[in-house]
Design an enzyme around this catalytic site. Structure first.
Site, PDB file in Angstrom:
ATOM      1  CB  CYS A   2      36.286  40.369  25.348  1.00  0.00           C
ATOM      2  SG  CYS A   2      38.186  39.547  24.590  1.00  0.00           S
ATOM      3  NE  ARG A  27      34.258  42.829  31.178  1.00  0.00           N
ATOM      4  CZ  ARG A  27      33.606  42.253  31.939  1.00  0.00           C
ATOM      5  NH1 ARG A  27      32.535  42.624  33.428  1.00  0.00           N
ATOM      6  NH2 ARG A  27      33.333  40.862  31.946  1.00  0.00           N
ATOM      7  CD1 TRP A  73      42.872  43.076  27.818  1.00  0.00           C
ATOM      8  CD2 TRP A  73      42.626  40.067  28.404  1.00  0.00           C
ATOM      9  NE1 TRP A  73      43.567  42.603  29.194  1.00  0.00           N
ATOM     10  CE2 TRP A  73      44.054  41.306  29.687  1.00  0.00           C
ATOM     11  CE3 TRP A  73      42.944  38.747  28.488  1.00  0.00           C
ATOM     12  CZ2 TRP A  73      44.485  40.897  30.195  1.00  0.00           C
ATOM     13  CZ3 TRP A  73      44.206  38.952  29.020  1.00  0.00           C
ATOM     14  CH2 TRP A  73      44.773  38.959  30.009  1.00  0.00           C
ATOM     15  CG  ASN A  99      33.280  38.751  24.944  1.00  0.00           C
ATOM     16  OD1 ASN A  99      34.293  39.353  24.604  1.00  0.00           O
ATOM     17  ND2 ASN A  99      33.126  39.609  26.416  1.00  0.00           N
ATOM     18  N   GLY A 100      36.040  34.876  24.962  1.00  0.00           N
ATOM     19  CA  GLY A 100      36.447  33.250  25.344  1.00  0.00           C
ATOM     20  C   GLY A 100      37.535  33.053  24.239  1.00  0.00           C
ATOM     21  CD  GLU A 482      44.320  42.908  47.819  1.00  0.00           C
ATOM     22  OE1 GLU A 482      44.810  41.706  47.684  1.00  0.00           O
ATOM     23  OE2 GLU A 482      42.950  43.943  48.129  1.00  0.00           O
ATOM     24  CE  LYS A 486      44.081  46.087  45.380  1.00  0.00           C
ATOM     25  NZ  LYS A 486      43.635  44.804  45.185  1.00  0.00           N
ATOM     26  CD  GLU A 489      45.643  44.357  41.377  1.00  0.00           C
ATOM     27  OE1 GLU A 489      46.042  44.169  42.818  1.00  0.00           O
ATOM     28  OE2 GLU A 489      44.978  43.908  41.677  1.00  0.00           O
ATOM     29  CG  HIS A 505      63.409  30.454  57.859  1.00  0.00           C
ATOM     30  ND1 HIS A 505      64.412  29.743  57.660  1.00  0.00           N
ATOM     31  CD2 HIS A 505      62.482  30.475  58.048  1.00  0.00           C
ATOM     32  CE1 HIS A 505      63.568  29.031  59.736  1.00  0.00           C
ATOM     33  NE2 HIS A 505      62.286  29.904  59.703  1.00  0.00           N
ATOM     34  CE  LYS A 600      36.867  45.029  39.906  1.00  0.00           C
ATOM     35  NZ  LYS A 600      37.238  45.229  40.385  1.00  0.00           N
TER      36      LYS A 600
END
Ligand code: G6P
Length: 605
Positions: A2, A27, A73, A99-100, A482, A486, A489, A505, A600
């Site tokens: 948000c 974001r 969001w 927001n929150g 990483e 990437k 995502e 294993h 973000k």
């Protein structure tokens, strides 16, 4: 996640709010809305979809010089026009963006409904609008109404509130979600992220948790939740609007990958001492004696920040010979961690606002831990709440997937490891070796970027695979994690990272021509073991893309990057994997900078 913007001044608010919302798009969000106030009352528009859809829905005559805007969001209730912010009380007097998460929203809602309030949306935020409206009936100011309403609210919030009966002011409050005030000439701005303000002003004030502010065109006043006035010093942001341009690149992600020679150089600037082969890290606020008093290092972050922390832990163990490990911030804070005085805690966050990481910092401080922050955003919550730290100076990172902040964080850890090492056992000769290696990084990154076309072709070749395995050993393992992060995502290709030694294993059962492997194979003391692993994959007809310092017949394809010191190689090996994920995502037609379901800055739990 948000986003909030607000404006009060002489100009029409709507275009300024829309522009600010556009700046917050990176974001991540699913709906957007705004409200303006004029002498006749409140006007609002809200839509599910993009800020461009909202702009199209705002009529030409949408006048008002005070206003609030929001990108949402979804948390409580699906993305929809109705659930989008701002939310109003039933008389249409108070409008709120938030927001929150309000944790006692259900209870508040039941109480309000029992009093006859009819709710429009499924959101937690709407409770705030009704509560503030209720308080406003008795209160002498909007600030008092907001303060009294928030006294009964449990949860996290950054809010901006306008009142149709007080058309010249905005009240904002913060508890866990960022609120930044922007100071203009006879006008004031508010945002949850400086990105939305930077076009208008670089003079900003960050609210602390538990603080409120009243803004009018003439300025602002800040208060605590028990109405005591607080004194705030404005601070000048050193990023300007140009940093937020895509610089002619098709995507911010590619721009940010390409910037890495400069961003790494900026992280290093002024921090290497060639005389004593040490790192200057004044921001740590620690003298040599205190630095030596720590016996362990615990590193905490989320997502890519956590993986860069794994590289950091390895660097610290190798160079400073101190036990070090990294852990996801949310796991750490919820498992009732034992906080020890001889452990140095290092938290990592590009944005400096990630809720889980911030909450971990607060938990550590409650228990007396010494906490550093490796942060990109100057003045952000984590930067303010930690005892000291290292700024990355990588400039704003706009694309949701982290690239330049990742490499700069790993570089910052190399500096920290050098610093911790040189006040302990690391020899001057090894210190010098590391300093020289660090200095070589920007040029070597430039060389890696020249491999883009080869990597693009490989990405196209492998992008149609239903999934990919990423493997690496010790220094190569966080790089593999990483790389997998990437790829998943931004391309939505399933990618799983494993320590190369763990393949046999379990996951070896998955290896087949349909599941290619990206193998991170540096030329270090584990090279032979890694090549043996490649042989095991080949024997199961798995295709292999090797990223390392040489070619090998054991692999189908090889990307060869310049060699640095063993300890610093992970930083360079990450870069081909960023380009690989980028080009795979482009080949698959994905929304590279705004991948689905991701945000973000995750400022909620
Ligand atoms: C989100 C982003 C990730 C990022 C993580 C931590 O999940 O999508 O790309 O790595 O947050 O962000 P931070 O700002 O704390 O580094």
């Amino acid at each position: 996640m948000c986003g909030i913007v607000a404006y009060v001044g002489p100009k029409d608010a709507a275009p300024i709010l829309l522009e600010g919302l556009q700046r917050l798009e990176y974001r991540g969000y699913d709906s957007a809305g705004l409200a303006v106030v004029n002498a006749k009352g409140l006007k609002t528009r809200k839509v599910k979809g993009r800020v461009a859809d909202l702009a199209a829905a705002v009529p030409a005559r949408f006048k008002g010089t005070v206003g609030i805007g929001h990108t949402r969001w979804a948390t409580h209730g699906a993305p929809s026009d109705v659930n989008a912010h701002p939310h109003l009380d039933h008389e249409g007097r108070i409008a709120v963006v938030h927001n929150g998460i309000i944790e006692n929203a259900d209870e508040l809602r039941r109480r309000l409904e029992a009093d006859g309030v009819v709710f429009q949306s499924e959101t937690d935020t709407e409770t705030l609008a009704h509560l503030i409206a209720l308080m406003a009936k008795e209160a002498e100011s909007l600030e008092e109404a907001v303060r009294k309403a928030l006294a009964g609210v449990v949860g996290t919030y950054g809010i901006a509130v306008v009142d149709a009966q007080r058309p010249g002011e905005i009240v904002v409050a913060r508890n866990g979600s960022p609120i930044v005030l922007g100071i203009g000439e006879k006008e004031m701005f508010v945002a949850s992220d400086v990105a939305a303000l930077i076009r208008y002003t670089r003079q900003v004030v960050h609210l602390e948790d538990g603080e409120l502010a009243v803004l009018t065109a003439d300025g602002f006043h800040t208060f605590t939740s028990d109405a005591r006035e607080t004194a705030k010093e404005p601070f000048t942001v050193d990023w300007d609007a140009g940093h937020y341009d895509n610089g002619g690149y098709e995507h911010y992600l590619l721009k940010e990958i390409s910037e890495q020679p400069d961003t790494v150089a900026r992280t290093l600037r002024g921090r290497i001492d060639d005389r004593f082969h040490i790192a200057h890290l004044g921001g740590l606020n620690m003298d040599a004696r205190e630095t030596r008093s720590f016996r362990r290092v615990k590193i905490i972050g989320c997502g890519s920040a956590y993986y860069s922390g794994q590289i950091g832990a390895q660097l610290i163990e190798e160079l400073a010979r101190m036990p070090a490990d990294a852990e996801p911030a949310s796991e750490f804070r919820y498992r009732g961690p034992v906080v020890e005085p001889d452990t140095l805690y290092v938290t990592i966050s590009q944005s400096g606002e990630t809720y889980d990481t911030l909450a971990a910092v607060q938990e550590l401080k409650r228990k007396g831990g010494r906490v550093l922050g490796i942060v990109n955003t100057v003045g952000s919550a984590i930067a303010r709440e930690t005892d000291g730290g290292i700024y990355l100076h990588a400039g704003p990172e706009v694309s949701v997937a982290s690239t330049k902040a990742f490499t700069s964080t790993a570089v910052a850890f190399a500096l920290l490891a050098l610093h911790l090492g040189r006040v302990r056992d690391l020899s001057p000769a090894d210190g010098r070796r590391v300093c020289e290696g660090l200095r070589r990084l920007p040029e070597q990154i430039k060389e890696i970027l020249t491999l883009e076309e080869q990597i693009r072709e490989l990405a196209i070749k492998y992008a149609d695979a239903p999934g990919m395995m990423f493997v690496g050993r010790v220094r190569g393992y966080p790089v593999a994690r990483e790389g997998a992060q990437k790829l998943k995502e931004i391309s939505y290709v399933h990618a799983e990272a494993y320590p190369a030694s763990e393949l046999k294993h379990g996951p070896l059962a998955l290896i087949s021509p349909e599941l290619p492997t990206v193998a991170v194979v540096p030329d270090d003391e584990l090279l032979d073991k890694n090549l043996t692993t490649l042989g095991e994959i080949r024997a199961r007809h798995g295709r292999i893309l090797m990223v390392g310092h040489r070619t090998s017949e054991a692999a189908d394809d090889c990307v060869v990057v310049p060699k640095n010191e063993n300890e610093l190689d992970p930083i360079l090996l990450t870069i081909p994997l960023q380009l690989f994920a980028y080009h795979a995502a482009v080949a698959l037609g994905r929304d590279v900078d705004k991948p689905r379901n991701l945000a973000k800055s995750v400022t909620v739990e």
